[in-house]
Design a protein around this motif. Sequence first.
Motif, PDB file in Angstrom:
ATOM      1  N   THR A   1       0.845  -1.230  -0.094  1.00 23.45           N
ATOM      2  CA  THR A   1      -0.050   0.026   0.007  1.00 23.45           C
ATOM      3  C   THR A   1       0.921   1.179  -0.151  1.00 23.45           C
ATOM      4  OG1 THR A   1      -0.057   0.105   2.361  1.00 23.45           O
ATOM      5  CG2 THR A   1      -1.921  -1.050   1.127  1.00 23.45           C
ATOM      6  N   GLN A   2       0.274   2.689  -0.352  1.00 27.60           N
ATOM      7  CA  GLN A   2       0.856   3.587  -0.338  1.00 27.60           C
ATOM      8  C   GLN A   2      -0.276   4.696   0.400  1.00 27.60           C
ATOM      9  OE1 GLN A   2       3.593   5.375  -0.381  1.00 27.60           O
ATOM     10  NE2 GLN A   2       4.112   5.227  -2.733  1.00 27.60           N
ATOM     11  N   PRO A   3       0.144   5.274   1.758  1.00 24.48           N
ATOM     12  CA  PRO A   3       1.220   4.970   2.284  1.00 24.48           C
ATOM     13  C   PRO A   3       1.276   3.637   2.990  1.00 24.48           C
ATOM     14  CG  PRO A   3      -0.253   6.330   3.619  1.00 24.48           C
ATOM     15  CD  PRO A   3      -0.870   6.162   2.116  1.00 24.48           C
ATOM     16  N   ALA A   4       2.418   3.084   3.696  1.00 25.22           N
ATOM     17  CA  ALA A   4       2.583   1.881   4.205  1.00 25.22           C
ATOM     18  C   ALA A   4       3.072   2.311   5.876  1.00 25.22           C
ATOM     19  CB  ALA A   4       3.511   1.119   3.458  1.00 25.22           C
ATOM     20  N   GLN A   5       2.771   1.375   6.656  1.00 25.62           N
ATOM     21  CA  GLN A   5       3.163   1.703   8.203  1.00 25.62           C
ATOM     22  C   GLN A   5       4.522   0.884   8.376  1.00 25.62           C
ATOM     23  OE1 GLN A   5       0.617   0.467  11.187  1.00 25.62           O
ATOM     24  NE2 GLN A   5       1.248   2.028  12.293  1.00 25.62           N
ATOM     25  N   CYS A   6       5.536   1.378   9.069  1.00 27.66           N
ATOM     26  CA  CYS A   6       6.604   0.793   9.285  1.00 27.66           C
ATOM     27  C   CYS A   6       6.296  -0.501  10.410  1.00 27.66           C
ATOM     28  CB  CYS A   6       7.682   1.702   9.749  1.00 27.66           C
ATOM     29  SG  CYS A   6       9.248   1.114  10.606  1.00 27.66           S
ATOM     30  N   ALA A   7       7.018  -1.491  10.195  1.00 26.82           N
ATOM     31  CA  ALA A   7       6.437  -2.659  11.146  1.00 26.82           C
ATOM     32  C   ALA A   7       7.425  -2.372  12.354  1.00 26.82           C
ATOM     33  CB  ALA A   7       7.130  -3.908  10.294  1.00 26.82           C
ATOM     34  N   HIS A   8       8.388  -1.388  12.281  1.00 27.37           N
ATOM     35  CA  HIS A   8       9.032  -1.243  13.633  1.00 27.37           C
ATOM     36  C   HIS A   8       8.578  -0.154  14.469  1.00 27.37           C
ATOM     37  CE1 HIS A   8      11.581  -4.658  11.967  1.00 27.37           C
ATOM     38  NE2 HIS A   8      11.554  -3.753  10.798  1.00 27.37           N
ATOM     39  N   CYS A   9       8.967   1.031  13.769  1.00 29.89           N
ATOM     40  CA  CYS A   9       8.661   2.338  14.649  1.00 29.89           C
ATOM     41  C   CYS A   9       7.013   2.732  14.534  1.00 29.89           C
ATOM     42  CB  CYS A   9       9.349   3.506  14.269  1.00 29.89           C
ATOM     43  SG  CYS A   9       9.444   4.093  12.488  1.00 29.89           S
ATOM     44  N   LYS A  10       6.172   2.112  13.638  1.00 37.62           N
ATOM     45  CA  LYS A  10       5.015   2.378  13.356  1.00 37.62           C
ATOM     46  C   LYS A  10       4.543   3.726  12.714  1.00 37.62           C
ATOM     47  CE  LYS A  10       4.172  -1.591  15.300  1.00 37.62           C
ATOM     48  NZ  LYS A  10       4.054  -2.658  14.453  1.00 37.62           N
ATOM     49  N   LEU A  11       5.488   4.395  12.238  1.00 36.12           N
ATOM     50  CA  LEU A  11       5.332   5.722  11.465  1.00 36.12           C
ATOM     51  C   LEU A  11       4.569   5.309  10.104  1.00 36.12           C
ATOM     52  CD1 LEU A  11       8.474   7.746  11.603  1.00 36.12           C
ATOM     53  CD2 LEU A  11       6.427   8.322  12.669  1.00 36.12           C
ATOM     54  N   TRP A  12       3.730   6.282   9.496  1.00 38.17           N
ATOM     55  CA  TRP A  12       3.247   6.131   8.205  1.00 38.17           C
ATOM     56  C   TRP A  12       4.147   6.584   7.244  1.00 38.17           C
ATOM     57  CZ3 TRP A  12      -0.588   2.904   6.791  1.00 38.17           C
ATOM     58  CH2 TRP A  12      -1.221   2.451   7.677  1.00 38.17           C
ATOM     59  N   LEU A  13       4.617   5.954   6.194  1.00 37.99           N
ATOM     60  CA  LEU A  13       5.616   6.100   5.492  1.00 37.99           C
ATOM     61  C   LEU A  13       5.162   6.294   3.932  1.00 37.99           C
ATOM     62  CD1 LEU A  13       8.277   3.914   6.844  1.00 37.99           C
ATOM     63  CD2 LEU A  13       8.119   6.215   7.288  1.00 37.99           C
ATOM     64  N   PHE A  14       5.817   7.197   3.291  1.00 37.11           N
ATOM     65  CA  PHE A  14       5.191   7.465   1.804  1.00 37.11           C
ATOM     66  C   PHE A  14       6.612   6.649   1.105  1.00 37.11           C
ATOM     67  CE2 PHE A  14       6.792   9.360  -2.418  1.00 37.11           C
ATOM     68  CZ  PHE A  14       5.492   9.280  -2.863  1.00 37.11           C
ATOM     69  N   VAL A  15       6.416   5.407   0.427  1.00 33.84           N
ATOM     70  CA  VAL A  15       7.003   4.523  -0.327  1.00 33.84           C
ATOM     71  C   VAL A  15       7.698   5.255  -1.519  1.00 33.84           C
ATOM     72  CG1 VAL A  15       7.629   2.031  -0.951  1.00 33.84           C
ATOM     73  CG2 VAL A  15       5.770   2.589   0.750  1.00 33.84           C
ATOM     74  N   ARG A  16       8.743   5.564  -1.652  1.00 35.97           N
ATOM     75  CA  ARG A  16       9.472   6.215  -2.671  1.00 35.97           C
ATOM     76  C   ARG A  16       9.808   5.372  -3.647  1.00 35.97           C
ATOM     77  NH1 ARG A  16      14.169   9.428  -1.501  1.00 35.97           N
ATOM     78  NH2 ARG A  16      13.790  10.593  -3.599  1.00 35.97           N
ATOM     79  N   ASP A  17       9.881   5.644  -4.860  1.00 34.31           N
ATOM     80  CA  ASP A  17      10.442   4.969  -6.017  1.00 34.31           C
ATOM     81  C   ASP A  17      11.980   4.886  -5.869  1.00 34.31           C
ATOM     82  OD1 ASP A  17       8.439   3.757  -7.414  1.00 34.31           O
ATOM     83  OD2 ASP A  17       8.315   5.499  -9.094  1.00 34.31           O
ATOM     84  N   HIS A  18      12.670   5.297  -4.904  1.00 35.78           N
ATOM     85  CA  HIS A  18      14.023   5.307  -4.749  1.00 35.78           C
ATOM     86  C   HIS A  18      14.310   4.100  -4.186  1.00 35.78           C
ATOM     87  CE1 HIS A  18      18.134   6.498  -4.058  1.00 35.78           C
ATOM     88  NE2 HIS A  18      17.980   6.126  -2.858  1.00 35.78           N
ATOM     89  N   TYR A  19      15.248   3.476  -4.928  1.00 31.21           N
ATOM     90  CA  TYR A  19      15.771   2.013  -4.575  1.00 31.21           C
ATOM     91  C   TYR A  19      17.233   1.948  -4.164  1.00 31.21           C
ATOM     92  CZ  TYR A  19      16.304  -3.167  -4.820  1.00 31.21           C
ATOM     93  OH  TYR A  19      16.571  -4.167  -4.713  1.00 31.21           O
TER      94      TYR A  19
END
Length: 197
Positions: A151-169
């Motif tokens: 999903t976009q955004p996605a929740q970090c499994a560790h710190c639980k912040l909601w994150l925008f998943v960038r196309d930066h790899y």
Amino acid sequence: MLSRPKYGGLSPMPGSAHLLVANGAGAQSITDLARRLPPDWFADAHIIYIPGDSASANDHFSQALQALRPRQWHQAPSIASALPRIAKVLADAHMGLRLYLAGTEGLIGQVMQLALHCGMDHTTISTEQRGSLVRRMQCVHCKGITEEVTTQPAQCAHCKLWLFVRDHYSRRIGAFQGVCIHAEEPDNIPAAITSFL
């Protein structure tokens, strides 16, 4: 400059040994490759397969890969459980080993990272992305890795912040980068949409 990797298709490379690693539908990439090769090519091959979620498809893929009669065959329950075996094969390898990776970006990224760390040259690695487009994401805030992000955004499994998943790899980490969606307004979180399947 775009950092997202581009994958071709699996292509045979001259070498003294061949390590083929696939997950899920990546097995089809190997069977497609096999149709272009002499039957005895797999006598010097080691196949490591990580099934997906579909039991009937996995049985079909496993049988098709074993029918190629590789010198060595291993089926692992997960990417994480396969990595130590792959690391051992790479550590014990001699010059002339060729690596073939097929399946999800998560598999390709993690095994590629391991292979480069073990000293393999990128020109001796052939890749093909097949199957799900789920992403492996690193939170830039806590550095935790979240697997199978859809999903976009996605929740970090560790710190639980909601994150925008960038196309930066990041090739170094084998993951896409996730940044806090609203650092100034942590409660202002847009509805998640399915983006990566």
